[in-house]
Design an enzyme around this catalytic site. Structure first.
Site, PDB file in Angstrom:
ATOM      1  N   LYS A  89       0.548   6.950   2.089  1.00  0.00           N
ATOM      2  CA  LYS A  89      -0.633   6.981   1.221  1.00  0.00           C
ATOM      3  C   LYS A  89      -1.852   7.433   2.021  1.00  0.00           C
ATOM      4  O   LYS A  89      -2.855   6.720   2.138  1.00  0.00           O
ATOM      5  CB  LYS A  89      -0.854   5.610   0.596  1.00  0.00           C
ATOM      6  CG  LYS A  89       0.330   5.164  -0.268  1.00  0.00           C
ATOM      7  CD  LYS A  89       0.202   3.738  -0.726  1.00  0.00           C
ATOM      8  CE  LYS A  89       1.314   3.376  -1.710  1.00  0.00           C
ATOM      9  NZ  LYS A  89       2.666   3.467  -1.122  1.00  0.00           N
ATOM     10  N   LYS A 109      -7.270   5.359  -3.951  1.00  0.00           N
ATOM     11  CA  LYS A 109      -7.434   3.918  -4.157  1.00  0.00           C
ATOM     12  C   LYS A 109      -7.665   3.180  -2.844  1.00  0.00           C
ATOM     13  O   LYS A 109      -8.330   2.149  -2.815  1.00  0.00           O
ATOM     14  CB  LYS A 109      -6.238   3.350  -4.929  1.00  0.00           C
ATOM     15  CG  LYS A 109      -4.869   3.565  -4.297  1.00  0.00           C
ATOM     16  CD  LYS A 109      -4.412   2.428  -3.423  1.00  0.00           C
ATOM     17  CE  LYS A 109      -3.004   2.660  -2.896  1.00  0.00           C
ATOM     18  NZ  LYS A 109      -2.537   1.580  -1.998  1.00  0.00           N
TER      19      LYS A 109
END
Length: 346
Positions: A124, A209
């Site tokens: 990520k 995020k």
């Protein structure tokens, strides 16, 4: 979501485990959690760990010596190695779960034939070597097309997987056959899997995020409460949608779990390393000292630089991203910057 096949053994009443050759590259917390998911369904999980110390410790004690140490493995279910070529050669599906800053060093060692292998990114973050996401990096540097790729999205904290608390994964891939294979090996009593075809959207949302979670942590460290955080997150999901549409237009609903759900858990959870990094900064730690105090990589820090610059190139108005970048990379005072930010949120 594709339904999981019933693999029950009619004579024993026990579920037969999958013979698929699957491997995991990485030995951090999420890599360990992924191995735990896979051993539920697979007879053998190949696991390429960082070094001989980690390998030896797992072989001796049956658990990762550094991360998720409470997770005990049946060693008969694992085939451990420190050689990525050994793992890739042995597997049809390869899950990449290293921090983004280490991926290029890891894959540069890959000299074996990886044609027709399926590469699944659980990373990520942005790859610093090329300043791009994993999907593009695999395609451009290794000629691994999107048909042989997949992306894992959340919301799914490794710590809750370790406790077998019900968690959800989104597996994004363009090929239905690949999707079904992945659903079969990941779905379990405590892991529920949904499918998506939005590879780039899921990958970028997982990166974004983490940056927003740093921002939520800064707010907490500064003393802002739940009311502000709720407004902050509602604005963050709008910024995410603006960015995703500018990068790659696709049929998507950012209110789905892979986008909003993953943002919520990363912004609010005490397990979130990115939130914890922001919290330290909000409490007065310098960025450098906050990073050094953590024993895990906070991907959002490294991603913030790339995302900010991309947003500027595309002339996007993203006040939260601008604020976090200013604090992380320009040395701006967090308290002063958040006072300015409050006037821009609604």
């Amino acid at each position: 979501m594709a339904k999981k096949k019933n693999n029950s053994d009619s004579t024993t009443g026990k579920k037969s485990k999958n013979d698929v050759a699957v491997g995991v590259v990485g030995s951090g917390s999420f890599a360990t959690a992924i191995v735990k998911m896979l051993v539920e369904n697979c007879k053998t999980v190949h696991w390429c760990v960082r070094n001989e110390f980690v390998k030896g410790a797992i072989e001796l004690r049956g658990h990762n010596p550094t991360y998720l140490t409470a997770v005990n493995f049946n060693l008969k279910s694992l085939k451990l190695t420190t050689d990525i070529n050994e793992l890739v050669s042995s597997c049809d599906i390869v899950v990449l779960a290293t921090p983004s800053i280490y991926l290029s060093d890891t894959l540069d060692k890959m000299k074996c034939d990886y044609k027709d292998k399926i590469f699944v990114s659980a990373i990520k973050g942005i790859i610093p070597k090329v300043n791009d996401v994993v999907a593009h990096y695999l395609k451009e540097e290794f000629q691994i097309g999107f048909r042989n790729q997949a992306v894992i999205a959340g919301p799914c904290h490794a710590e809750e997987v370790a406790m077998e608390r019900l968690s959800y994964l989104t597996l994004a891939t363009v090929e239905d056959e690949v999707s079904q294979k992945l659903v079969d090996i990941f779905n379990s009593d405590f892991i529920k899997v949904h499918s998506s075809k939005d590879i780039l959207g899921n990958e970028y949302s997982a990166i974004l995020k983490n940056i927003f979670a740093i921002g939520a942590g800064i707010a907490s460290g500064l003393g802002y409460g739940d009311n502000f955080t709720a407004v902050f997150v509602s604005n963050a999901i709008r910024e995410m949608e603006i960015f995703l549409e500018a990068i790659y237009e696709a049929p998507r609903d950012v209110n789905e779990s892979a986008y909003l759900g993953d943002l919520l858990v990363t912004a609010y959870s005490l397990f979130s390393r990115n939130r914890n990094l922001g919290n330290l900064i909000g409490k007065g730690y310098t960025v450098k000292s906050a990073i050094q105090s953590m024993n895990m990589v906070a991907e959002g820090y490294y991603a913030a630089d790339s995302i900010y610059k991309t947003a500027k190139e595309k002339r996007l108005k993203l006040p939260i991203i601008d604020t976090i970048y200013g604090i992380l990379y320009e040395g701006k005072n967090a308290e002063k910057q958040y006072k300015k930010l409050t006037a821009k949120l609604n």
